[in-house]
Write a protein that holds these residues in place. Structure first.
Motif, PDB file in Angstrom:
ATOM      1  N   THR A  88       0.822  -1.255  -0.062  1.00 48.63           N
ATOM      2  CA  THR A  88       0.134  -0.042   0.023  1.00 48.63           C
ATOM      3  C   THR A  88       0.728   1.162   0.072  1.00 48.63           C
ATOM      4  O   THR A  88       0.681   2.135  -0.708  1.00 48.63           O
TER       5      THR A  88
ATOM      6  N   SER B 235       4.584 -10.492   6.881  1.00 51.74           N
ATOM      7  CA  SER B 235       4.824  -9.092   7.114  1.00 51.74           C
ATOM      8  C   SER B 235       3.707  -8.601   8.217  1.00 51.74           C
ATOM      9  O   SER B 235       4.153  -7.629   8.923  1.00 51.74           O
TER      10      SER B 235
ATOM     11  N   ARG C 187      10.158  -3.185   6.525  1.00 52.08           N
ATOM     12  CA  ARG C 187      10.832  -4.009   6.965  1.00 52.08           C
ATOM     13  C   ARG C 187      11.751  -4.477   6.121  1.00 52.08           C
ATOM     14  O   ARG C 187      13.242  -4.394   6.469  1.00 52.08           O
ATOM     15  N   LYS C 188      11.397  -5.344   5.171  1.00 52.00           N
ATOM     16  CA  LYS C 188      12.486  -6.265   4.380  1.00 52.00           C
ATOM     17  C   LYS C 188      12.298  -5.822   2.975  1.00 52.00           C
ATOM     18  O   LYS C 188      13.197  -5.836   2.270  1.00 52.00           O
ATOM     19  N   GLY C 189      10.892  -5.746   2.767  1.00 54.18           N
ATOM     20  CA  GLY C 189      10.700  -5.423   0.982  1.00 54.18           C
ATOM     21  C   GLY C 189      11.250  -6.734   0.074  1.00 54.18           C
ATOM     22  O   GLY C 189      11.734  -6.214  -0.867  1.00 54.18           O
TER      23      GLY C 189
ATOM     24  N   TYR D 126       2.488  -7.314  -6.178  1.00 53.19           N
ATOM     25  CA  TYR D 126       3.767  -6.897  -5.327  1.00 53.19           C
ATOM     26  C   TYR D 126       5.242  -7.601  -6.084  1.00 53.19           C
ATOM     27  O   TYR D 126       6.140  -6.799  -6.141  1.00 53.19           O
TER      28      TYR D 126
HETATM   29  P1  A3P Z   1       7.728  -6.555   4.620  1.00 53.51           P
HETATM   30  O1  A3P Z   1       7.122  -6.406   6.143  1.00 53.51           O
HETATM   31  O2  A3P Z   1       7.619  -7.845   4.005  1.00 53.51           O
HETATM   32  O3  A3P Z   1       9.012  -5.863   4.550  1.00 53.51           O
HETATM   33  P2  A3P Z   1       1.709  -2.194   3.348  1.00 53.51           P
HETATM   34  O4  A3P Z   1       2.127  -0.650   2.813  1.00 53.51           O
HETATM   35  O5  A3P Z   1       0.494  -2.589   2.526  1.00 53.51           O
HETATM   36  O6  A3P Z   1       1.572  -2.382   4.733  1.00 53.51           O
HETATM   37  O7  A3P Z   1       2.823  -3.297   2.816  1.00 53.51           O
HETATM   38  C1  A3P Z   1       3.864  -3.305   3.817  1.00 53.51           C
HETATM   39  C2  A3P Z   1       5.089  -4.200   2.843  1.00 53.51           C
HETATM   40  O8  A3P Z   1       5.250  -3.480   1.691  1.00 53.51           O
HETATM   41  C3  A3P Z   1       6.222  -4.158   3.844  1.00 53.51           C
HETATM   42  O9  A3P Z   1       6.886  -5.674   3.713  1.00 53.51           O
HETATM   43  C4  A3P Z   1       7.149  -3.246   3.321  1.00 53.51           C
HETATM   44  O10 A3P Z   1       8.639  -3.177   3.482  1.00 53.51           O
HETATM   45  C5  A3P Z   1       6.864  -3.403   1.735  1.00 53.51           C
HETATM   46  N1  A3P Z   1       7.449  -2.382   0.980  1.00 53.51           N
HETATM   47  C6  A3P Z   1       7.001  -1.043   1.221  1.00 53.51           C
HETATM   48  N2  A3P Z   1       7.545  -0.335   0.065  1.00 53.51           N
HETATM   49  C7  A3P Z   1       8.544  -1.076  -0.539  1.00 53.51           C
HETATM   50  C8  A3P Z   1       9.355  -0.957  -1.718  1.00 53.51           C
HETATM   51  N3  A3P Z   1       9.562   0.173  -2.068  1.00 53.51           N
HETATM   52  N4  A3P Z   1       9.836  -2.046  -2.068  1.00 53.51           N
HETATM   53  C9  A3P Z   1       9.654  -3.403  -1.559  1.00 53.51           C
HETATM   54  N5  A3P Z   1       8.685  -3.557  -0.726  1.00 53.51           N
HETATM   55  C10 A3P Z   1       8.120  -2.388   0.120  1.00 53.51           C
END
Ligand code: A3P
Length: 296
Positions: free
Chosen positions: A55, A138, A257-259, A193
């Motif tokens: 998101t 996540s 967190r990890k992405g 994603y």
């Molecule tokens: P992780 O916890 O696996 O790292 P949301 O915004 O729907 O809450 O989703 C959050 C998740 O999207 C988290 O996953 C976050 O790290 C990941 N995220 C946000 N921006 C990102 C980016 N630019 N590239 C990759 N993952 C991203």
């Protein structure tokens, strides 16, 4: 999911409401019910996600597309969520009515709560799906830092909760299946994603085309550059580091967190993975799309 201005403490209660659950102190059922009646402009954009599916990543991409790739455009705001808020949060609907175009909003709501005008192909919808195994992991970590959600006892307990849909967002399977079943009625772009991880540029190009944007090659390259995980981590507005402590306990973890793809492999036991696969097969057997993660 967050009300950026709140100073409340939360009782972590999930409130059942018309086949979904809302979060006590964050959502108001009557307010959520009114979303259905909102008048929609063709320029409105809704990003639909099950929680933890990308998101805030899409918030950053949309803001950059709107600013022709200029990463400083959001710097006077605390959070990207102030510019692209969650429509279901109390008070958000009223602001939406008065907001100038283009109105961009994110939501975790299921289809039946969303403005009925969407089904007359008014406005635009971007649905992001993520491998539910990675969503689960996540979400587990997010529950530890989010004050409005109950901290899980441990991963095993959260695994069960997620499988039963006893989390905000309810069943991952229902969420995607219902939204996808209405795809022909609405102006929708479905992305994953995983595609964004694998080839962000081509996803940004698709979004830009879908929204009718006219960015040149360099501007599109800047959108991609400033929405990578590493670069978003350096932008406090984009990484949600400035969300107040009473909402997100930043000592318990990071929103960014990890992405990565496949972190579930570091968390699921073999037995859990088998159970998840079994449920996935059962729930998704008639689903027409196959996902990139099927082959991983
Ligand atoms: P992780 O916890 O696996 O790292 P949301 O915004 O729907 O809450 O989703 C959050 C998740 O999207 C988290 O996953 C976050 O790290 C990941 N995220 C946000 N921006 C990102 C980016 N630019 N590239 C990759 N993952 C991203």
């Amino acid at each position: 999911m967050m009300d950026m201005s709140s100073t409340r403490t939360y009782n972590h209660e999930l409130v059942p409401h018309k086949g979904f659950t809302l979060i006590s102190g964050i959502h108001d059922p009557d307010d959520v019910d009114q979303i259905y009646n909102l008048e929609i402009r063709d320029s409105d954009v809704f990003v639909i996600t099950y929680p933890k599916s990308g998101t805030i990543w899409m918030q950053q991409i949309l803001l950059l597309l709107e600013a022709d790739g200029d990463e400083t455009a959001t710097s006077k705001f605390n959070n990207n969520g102030d510019l692209i808020p969650w429509i279901e949060i109390t008070g958000s609907r009223e602001a939406f009515i008065k907001a100038p175009s283009p109105r961009m909003r994110v939501t975790h709501l299921p289809y039946h709560f969303m403005p009925s005008a969407l089904s007359q192909k008014k406005g635009k919808v971007i649905y992001i799906a993520r491998n539910p195994k990675d969503v689960l992991v996540s979400y587990f970590y997010f529950h530890k830092m989010a004050s409005m959600l109950e901290t899980p006892k441990d991963f095993n307990e959260f695994f069960e909760r997620f499988l039963q849909g006893h989390v905000f967002g309810c069943s991952w399977f229902e969420h995607i299946k219902t939204w996808y079943s209405h795809k022909d009625e609405i102006n929708a772009l479905f992305i994953t994603y995983e595609e964004m991880i694998q080839d962000l540029r081509s996803v940004v190009d698709r979004i830009s085309l879908f929204l009718g944007k006219q960015l040149n090659d360099e501007q599109l390259a800047n959108v991609v550059k400033h929405s990578t995980f590493t670069n978003m981590c350096k932008i406090p507005q984009a990484s949600y580091e400035q969300v107040p402590e009473e909402l997100l306990n930043h000592r318990q973890g990071r929103f960014m967190r990890k992405g990565t793809i496949g972190d579930w492999k570091n968390h699921f036991t073999v037995a859990q993975n088998e159970r998840f696969d079994e449920l996935f097969q059962k729930e998704m057997k008639d689903f027409p799309l196959s996902f990139i993660w099927d082959i991983r």
